[in-house]
Design a protein around this motif. Structure first.
Motif, mmCIF file in Angstrom:
data_model
loop_
_atom_site.group_PDB
_atom_site.id
_atom_site.type_symbol
_atom_site.label_atom_id
_atom_site.label_comp_id
_atom_site.label_asym_id
_atom_site.label_seq_id
_atom_site.Cartn_x
_atom_site.Cartn_y
_atom_site.Cartn_z
ATOM 1 N N HIS A 7 71.276 60.724 -8.092
ATOM 2 C CA HIS A 7 71.023 60.510 -6.664
ATOM 3 C C HIS A 7 69.949 61.459 -6.142
ATOM 4 N N LEU A 14 74.024 59.469 -1.340
ATOM 5 C CA LEU A 14 75.246 59.423 -2.144
ATOM 6 C C LEU A 14 76.140 58.237 -1.821
ATOM 7 N N ILE A 18 73.632 53.108 -7.548
ATOM 8 C CA ILE A 18 72.427 53.094 -8.372
ATOM 9 C C ILE A 18 72.640 52.017 -9.426
#
Length: 79
Positions: A7, A14, A18
């Motif tokens: 991140h 956060l 991803i």
């Protein structure tokens, strides 16, 4: 530790995901950590491909970087 690193590296908040899959992980424990010891974890990219990448991890004593607790590695695939 990997997710925090990813991140930060990719500058993704956060609370966002991803798009990647952890394909393989390994860990070699070198020495036991004792209660009360403070540990430090470092991570670095060792290979960057077009859709995959490898990371290497090192856990040491925070006050003695020469005392290795564990070494690790992981392979990730982006989608």
């Amino acid at each position: 530790a990997y997710m925090a690193y990813a991140h930060e590296l990719l500058e993704v908040p956060l609370d966002q995901g991803i798009p990647q899959i952890m394909l393989k992980t390994s860990c070699e424990y070198v020495r036991s950590a004792k209660w009360g010891e403070t540990l430090e974890l470092s991570a670095r990219i060792t290979r960057l491909g077009t859709k995959s990448f490898d990371l290497e991890y090192l856990i040491t004593l925070a006050d003695d970087a020469n005392t290795v607790i564990a070494r690790g590695a992981s392979t990730h695939v982006a989608y």
